[in-house]
Design a protein around this motif. Structure first.
Motif, PDB file in Angstrom:
ATOM      1  N   ALA A 177      -4.927  18.641  -5.520  1.00 31.48           N
ATOM      2  CA  ALA A 177      -4.434  18.988  -4.185  1.00 31.48           C
ATOM      3  C   ALA A 177      -3.033  19.593  -4.269  1.00 31.48           C
ATOM      4  O   ALA A 177      -2.708  20.516  -3.516  1.00 31.48           O
ATOM      5  CB  ALA A 177      -4.421  17.755  -3.288  1.00 31.48           C
ATOM      6  N   SER A 178      -2.227  19.107  -5.181  1.00 30.06           N
ATOM      7  CA  SER A 178      -0.874  19.653  -5.320  1.00 30.06           C
ATOM      8  C   SER A 178      -0.896  21.076  -5.863  1.00 30.06           C
ATOM      9  O   SER A 178       0.099  21.786  -5.785  1.00 30.06           O
ATOM     10  CB  SER A 178      -0.026  18.745  -6.211  1.00 30.06           C
ATOM     11  N   ARG A 179      -2.033  21.499  -6.395  1.00 29.22           N
ATOM     12  CA  ARG A 179      -2.185  22.858  -6.915  1.00 29.22           C
ATOM     13  C   ARG A 179      -3.026  23.742  -5.991  1.00 29.22           C
ATOM     14  O   ARG A 179      -3.514  24.790  -6.391  1.00 29.22           O
ATOM     15  CB  ARG A 179      -2.791  22.813  -8.318  1.00 29.22           C
ATOM     16  N   GLY A 180      -3.223  23.278  -4.738  1.00 28.39           N
ATOM     17  CA  GLY A 180      -3.860  24.123  -3.739  1.00 28.39           C
ATOM     18  C   GLY A 180      -5.344  23.926  -3.529  1.00 28.39           C
ATOM     19  O   GLY A 180      -5.976  24.684  -2.806  1.00 28.39           O
ATOM     20  N   HIS A 181      -5.926  22.896  -4.138  1.00 25.65           N
ATOM     21  CA  HIS A 181      -7.346  22.640  -3.973  1.00 25.65           C
ATOM     22  C   HIS A 181      -7.573  21.434  -3.065  1.00 25.65           C
ATOM     23  O   HIS A 181      -6.789  20.486  -3.086  1.00 25.65           O
ATOM     24  CB  HIS A 181      -8.013  22.346  -5.317  1.00 25.65           C
ATOM     25  N   THR A 182      -8.650  21.447  -2.305  1.00 27.48           N
ATOM     26  CA  THR A 182      -9.072  20.257  -1.573  1.00 27.48           C
ATOM     27  C   THR A 182      -9.906  19.429  -2.527  1.00 27.48           C
ATOM     28  O   THR A 182     -10.818  19.952  -3.175  1.00 27.48           O
ATOM     29  CB  THR A 182      -9.902  20.643  -0.339  1.00 27.48           C
ATOM     30  N   ALA A 183      -9.615  18.138  -2.647  1.00 30.10           N
ATOM     31  CA  ALA A 183     -10.334  17.258  -3.571  1.00 30.10           C
ATOM     32  C   ALA A 183     -10.898  16.066  -2.815  1.00 30.10           C
ATOM     33  O   ALA A 183     -10.175  15.378  -2.097  1.00 30.10           O
ATOM     34  CB  ALA A 183      -9.402  16.788  -4.683  1.00 30.10           C
ATOM     35  N   LEU A 184     -12.191  15.832  -2.993  1.00 30.23           N
ATOM     36  CA  LEU A 184     -12.882  14.709  -2.349  1.00 30.23           C
ATOM     37  C   LEU A 184     -13.407  13.786  -3.435  1.00 30.23           C
ATOM     38  O   LEU A 184     -14.075  14.233  -4.375  1.00 30.23           O
ATOM     39  CB  LEU A 184     -14.037  15.214  -1.486  1.00 30.23           C
ATOM     40  N   VAL A 185     -13.105  12.482  -3.308  1.00 31.72           N
ATOM     41  CA  VAL A 185     -13.580  11.474  -4.260  1.00 31.72           C
ATOM     42  C   VAL A 185     -14.403  10.439  -3.507  1.00 31.72           C
ATOM     43  O   VAL A 185     -13.855   9.545  -2.870  1.00 31.72           O
ATOM     44  CB  VAL A 185     -12.411  10.761  -4.978  1.00 31.72           C
ATOM     45  N   PRO A 186     -15.739  10.548  -3.534  1.00 30.27           N
ATOM     46  CA  PRO A 186     -16.552   9.544  -2.849  1.00 30.27           C
ATOM     47  C   PRO A 186     -16.535   8.222  -3.614  1.00 30.27           C
ATOM     48  O   PRO A 186     -16.551   8.215  -4.848  1.00 30.27           O
ATOM     49  CB  PRO A 186     -17.951  10.155  -2.844  1.00 30.27           C
ATOM     50  N   ASN A 187     -16.466   7.140  -2.879  1.00 30.78           N
ATOM     51  CA  ASN A 187     -16.513   5.818  -3.500  1.00 30.78           C
ATOM     52  C   ASN A 187     -17.982   5.425  -3.616  1.00 30.78           C
ATOM     53  O   ASN A 187     -18.555   4.857  -2.697  1.00 30.78           O
ATOM     54  CB  ASN A 187     -15.729   4.802  -2.677  1.00 30.78           C
ATOM     55  N   LEU A 188     -18.584   5.736  -4.742  1.00 34.27           N
ATOM     56  CA  LEU A 188     -20.010   5.495  -4.934  1.00 34.27           C
ATOM     57  C   LEU A 188     -20.306   4.103  -5.465  1.00 34.27           C
ATOM     58  O   LEU A 188     -21.458   3.737  -5.648  1.00 34.27           O
ATOM     59  CB  LEU A 188     -20.581   6.542  -5.903  1.00 34.27           C
ATOM     60  N   LEU A 189     -19.286   3.335  -5.695  1.00 28.34           N
ATOM     61  CA  LEU A 189     -19.464   1.992  -6.224  1.00 28.34           C
ATOM     62  C   LEU A 189     -19.416   0.997  -5.076  1.00 28.34           C
ATOM     63  O   LEU A 189     -18.391   0.839  -4.417  1.00 28.34           O
ATOM     64  CB  LEU A 189     -18.356   1.694  -7.235  1.00 28.34           C
ATOM     65  N   LEU A 190     -20.532   0.373  -4.823  1.00 27.51           N
ATOM     66  CA  LEU A 190     -20.625  -0.607  -3.745  1.00 27.51           C
ATOM     67  C   LEU A 190     -20.681  -1.993  -4.370  1.00 27.51           C
ATOM     68  O   LEU A 190     -21.530  -2.261  -5.214  1.00 27.51           O
ATOM     69  CB  LEU A 190     -21.886  -0.357  -2.905  1.00 27.51           C
ATOM     70  N   ARG A 222     -22.987   3.733   4.896  1.00 28.74           N
ATOM     71  CA  ARG A 222     -21.886   4.689   4.992  1.00 28.74           C
ATOM     72  C   ARG A 222     -20.951   4.338   3.855  1.00 28.74           C
ATOM     73  O   ARG A 222     -20.889   3.197   3.441  1.00 28.74           O
ATOM     74  CB  ARG A 222     -21.156   4.555   6.323  1.00 28.74           C
ATOM     75  N   PHE A 223     -20.264   5.322   3.348  1.00 30.41           N
ATOM     76  CA  PHE A 223     -19.306   5.019   2.301  1.00 30.41           C
ATOM     77  C   PHE A 223     -18.036   5.804   2.531  1.00 30.41           C
ATOM     78  O   PHE A 223     -18.027   6.811   3.218  1.00 30.41           O
ATOM     79  CB  PHE A 223     -19.885   5.230   0.902  1.00 30.41           C
ATOM     80  N   GLU A 224     -16.975   5.290   1.960  1.00 31.88           N
ATOM     81  CA  GLU A 224     -15.675   5.921   2.125  1.00 31.88           C
ATOM     82  C   GLU A 224     -15.411   6.889   0.990  1.00 31.88           C
ATOM     83  O   GLU A 224     -15.986   6.774  -0.097  1.00 31.88           O
ATOM     84  CB  GLU A 224     -14.579   4.860   2.169  1.00 31.88           C
ATOM     85  N   ALA A 225     -14.537   7.837   1.268  1.00 35.05           N
ATOM     86  CA  ALA A 225     -14.121   8.796   0.256  1.00 35.05           C
ATOM     87  C   ALA A 225     -12.632   9.053   0.423  1.00 35.05           C
ATOM     88  O   ALA A 225     -12.092   8.991   1.531  1.00 35.05           O
ATOM     89  CB  ALA A 225     -14.905  10.092   0.391  1.00 35.05           C
ATOM     90  N   TYR A 226     -11.992   9.340  -0.675  1.00 36.02           N
ATOM     91  CA  TYR A 226     -10.577   9.683  -0.699  1.00 36.02           C
ATOM     92  C   TYR A 226     -10.487  11.197  -0.619  1.00 36.02           C
ATOM     93  O   TYR A 226     -11.147  11.914  -1.373  1.00 36.02           O
ATOM     94  CB  TYR A 226      -9.987   9.170  -2.017  1.00 36.02           C
ATOM     95  N   LEU A 227      -9.706  11.706   0.326  1.00 37.02           N
ATOM     96  CA  LEU A 227      -9.576  13.141   0.544  1.00 37.02           C
ATOM     97  C   LEU A 227      -8.124  13.551   0.345  1.00 37.02           C
ATOM     98  O   LEU A 227      -7.234  13.029   1.010  1.00 37.02           O
ATOM     99  CB  LEU A 227     -10.031  13.505   1.960  1.00 37.02           C
ATOM    100  N   VAL A 271     -11.847   9.089   4.422  1.00 37.61           N
ATOM    101  CA  VAL A 271     -12.863   9.534   5.369  1.00 37.61           C
ATOM    102  C   VAL A 271     -14.128   8.718   5.144  1.00 37.61           C
ATOM    103  O   VAL A 271     -14.352   8.185   4.060  1.00 37.61           O
ATOM    104  CB  VAL A 271     -13.161  11.048   5.217  1.00 37.61           C
ATOM    105  N   THR A 272     -14.957   8.607   6.179  1.00 37.78           N
ATOM    106  CA  THR A 272     -16.226   7.898   6.082  1.00 37.78           C
ATOM    107  C   THR A 272     -17.352   8.916   6.079  1.00 37.78           C
ATOM    108  O   THR A 272     -17.377   9.823   6.926  1.00 37.78           O
ATOM    109  CB  THR A 272     -16.399   6.918   7.262  1.00 37.78           C
ATOM    110  N   ILE A 273     -18.270   8.769   5.140  1.00 37.57           N
ATOM    111  CA  ILE A 273     -19.395   9.690   4.996  1.00 37.57           C
ATOM    112  C   ILE A 273     -20.684   8.925   5.263  1.00 37.57           C
ATOM    113  O   ILE A 273     -20.917   7.856   4.693  1.00 37.57           O
ATOM    114  CB  ILE A 273     -19.420  10.301   3.585  1.00 37.57           C
ATOM    115  N   ALA A 274     -21.520   9.478   6.127  1.00 31.81           N
ATOM    116  CA  ALA A 274     -22.815   8.862   6.423  1.00 31.81           C
ATOM    117  C   ALA A 274     -23.844   9.343   5.410  1.00 31.81           C
ATOM    118  O   ALA A 274     -23.794  10.474   4.941  1.00 31.81           O
ATOM    119  CB  ALA A 274     -23.253   9.228   7.838  1.00 31.81           C
ATOM    120  N   SER A 275     -24.771   8.482   5.054  1.00 27.03           N
ATOM    121  CA  SER A 275     -25.860   8.869   4.154  1.00 27.03           C
ATOM    122  C   SER A 275     -27.138   8.987   4.982  1.00 27.03           C
ATOM    123  O   SER A 275     -27.143   8.736   6.181  1.00 27.03           O
ATOM    124  CB  SER A 275     -26.023   7.821   3.047  1.00 27.03           C
ATOM    125  N   ASP A 276     -28.221   9.359   4.330  1.00 25.66           N
ATOM    126  CA  ASP A 276     -29.501   9.453   5.032  1.00 25.66           C
ATOM    127  C   ASP A 276     -29.981   8.086   5.501  1.00 25.66           C
ATOM    128  O   ASP A 276     -30.701   7.978   6.476  1.00 25.66           O
ATOM    129  CB  ASP A 276     -30.573  10.083   4.135  1.00 25.66           C
TER     130      ASP A 276
END
Length: 83
Positions: free
Chosen positions: A61-74, A20-25, A11-16
């Motif tokens: 995620a395999s245990r029922g949680h939603t997990a988001l990993v933002p790619n903060l390294l540019l 924009r940066f990508e994240a693994y969902l 997914v793509t996340i917008a900043s202020d």
């Protein structure tokens, strides 16, 4: 993409600012719009969003949680910058 018990996407996340940066969902496969399953934010180490960090999100995620990993390294030229 999907595995046997969870789905993954980028997914793509917008900043202020202008960046924009990508994240693994990673989400449980049976998640619906009304499902209120727990969610976690997974932060990477100095190596950024890589396979071992994705595996952590997949594990949750395999245990029922939603997990988001933002790619903060540019990567800018030869330097890596956190933003």
């Amino acid at each position: 993409m999907a595995s046997m018990n969870h789905t993954i996407s980028t997914v793509t996340i917008a900043s202020d600012g202008p960046r924009r940066f990508e994240a693994y969902l990673a989400q449980p496969a049976q998640k619906s719009e009304s499902d209120k399953s727990p969610a976690i934010l997974v932060l990477s180490d100095m190596f950024g969003l890589n396979d071992p960090i994705r595996a952590v999100a997949d594990h949750h995620a395999s245990r029922g949680h939603t997990a988001l990993v933002p790619n903060l390294l540019l990567v800018v030229g030869m330097a890596a910058v956190m933003f």
